[in-house]
Design an enzyme around this catalytic site. Sequence first.
Site, mmCIF file in Angstrom:
data_model
loop_
_atom_site.group_PDB
_atom_site.id
_atom_site.type_symbol
_atom_site.label_atom_id
_atom_site.label_comp_id
_atom_site.label_asym_id
_atom_site.label_seq_id
_atom_site.Cartn_x
_atom_site.Cartn_y
_atom_site.Cartn_z
ATOM 1 N N LYS A 1 -4.666 -5.848 -9.564
ATOM 2 C CA LYS A 1 -3.538 -5.518 -8.818
ATOM 3 C C LYS A 1 -2.710 -5.584 -9.872
ATOM 4 O O LYS A 1 -2.813 -6.653 -10.885
ATOM 5 C CB LYS A 1 -2.850 -6.007 -7.231
ATOM 6 C CG LYS A 1 -4.350 -5.871 -6.315
ATOM 7 C CD LYS A 1 -4.099 -6.581 -5.199
ATOM 8 C CE LYS A 1 -4.960 -6.103 -4.117
ATOM 9 N NZ LYS A 1 -5.668 -5.135 -4.404
ATOM 10 N N HIS B 1 -5.961 1.783 -2.121
ATOM 11 C CA HIS B 1 -6.459 0.975 -2.529
ATOM 12 C C HIS B 1 -4.875 0.191 -2.912
ATOM 13 O O HIS B 1 -3.554 0.913 -3.125
ATOM 14 C CB HIS B 1 -6.246 1.238 -3.919
ATOM 15 C CG HIS B 1 -6.657 -0.618 -4.390
ATOM 16 N ND1 HIS B 1 -7.489 -1.304 -4.217
ATOM 17 C CD2 HIS B 1 -5.510 -0.402 -5.782
ATOM 18 C CE1 HIS B 1 -6.784 -2.532 -5.151
ATOM 19 N NE2 HIS B 1 -6.216 -1.517 -6.060
ATOM 20 N N TYR C 1 0.792 -1.299 -0.302
ATOM 21 C CA TYR C 1 -0.204 0.001 -0.194
ATOM 22 C C TYR C 1 1.049 1.048 -0.309
ATOM 23 O O TYR C 1 1.953 1.065 0.505
ATOM 24 C CB TYR C 1 -0.486 0.082 1.246
ATOM 25 C CG TYR C 1 -1.858 -0.917 0.951
ATOM 26 C CD1 TYR C 1 -3.405 -0.707 0.808
ATOM 27 C CD2 TYR C 1 -1.955 -2.502 1.814
ATOM 28 C CE1 TYR C 1 -3.877 -1.669 1.360
ATOM 29 C CE2 TYR C 1 -2.517 -3.261 2.364
ATOM 30 C CZ TYR C 1 -3.946 -3.199 1.489
ATOM 31 O OH TYR C 1 -4.557 -4.191 1.947
#
Length: 181
Positions: free
Chosen positions: A156, A125, A117
Site C-alpha cells: 500500500k 485491493h 478502495y
Amino acid sequence: MSPSQPPFAVECTGGNVLVTDVATAMALRRDHRIVGALIASHPAKPQQNNYLGLPLQLLPEEAAVLQQTNIITITGDKFAWPQSDRDTVRLKLYKHFRELGYYVTRAVKFGGDFLLYPGEPMRYHSPFVATLVGFDEKFRPRELVALGRLGTNVKKTRLMCAWDADRQTFSIISMNWSAMG
C-alpha cells in the site's frame, strides 16, 4: 422487517452504531458504499473468527455521514459524534475520500486511519492507507521510515493527510518505498 428505502433504523448501544437487519446492511453497502465491520460469531461455530455475521458495526464516520444525510435514524443510546477536534478532522478526511469515490474502511491493523478502495472491497485491493497527521507535526526520520515501510510491506502507498485550516483543505503526501539496486 426493515423499510426498503431510507431512512433505515439502526441502533446505538454502548457508543457503537449497529445494523442488525440484513436487508439494511446490504442496502447500505450496495447503494451507499458503507462497509462497516461484521462483529458476531457464527452460531454453529462460535470459536472461529474467520467468518463473522450481523450485527454490522459502523465506523463513527460512517454513522455520522449517514445520519447527517438522513439515510439512517439512530435509536437506543444517544449517538454524539464527533466529540473532539481530531474527530472533526477525521470526519472531514472520511468525507473527502468518499467524495473522490473511494470505499473507506478502518486501517488500524495497517497502522493508519483509513483504507481506501477504488471499488467494492470484496473485488478490489486497497492501494492506499491514509494516516491523519497534524498540519505542523514534526517527524523524526525513523518515524517516516517506519510508516513508509509498513505501507510497502502490505503493498500500500501511505498517504500522510494534514488538514490545512487556513485553506480549508487537506495537504496529502504519498510515501512508497521502491527497491534499490
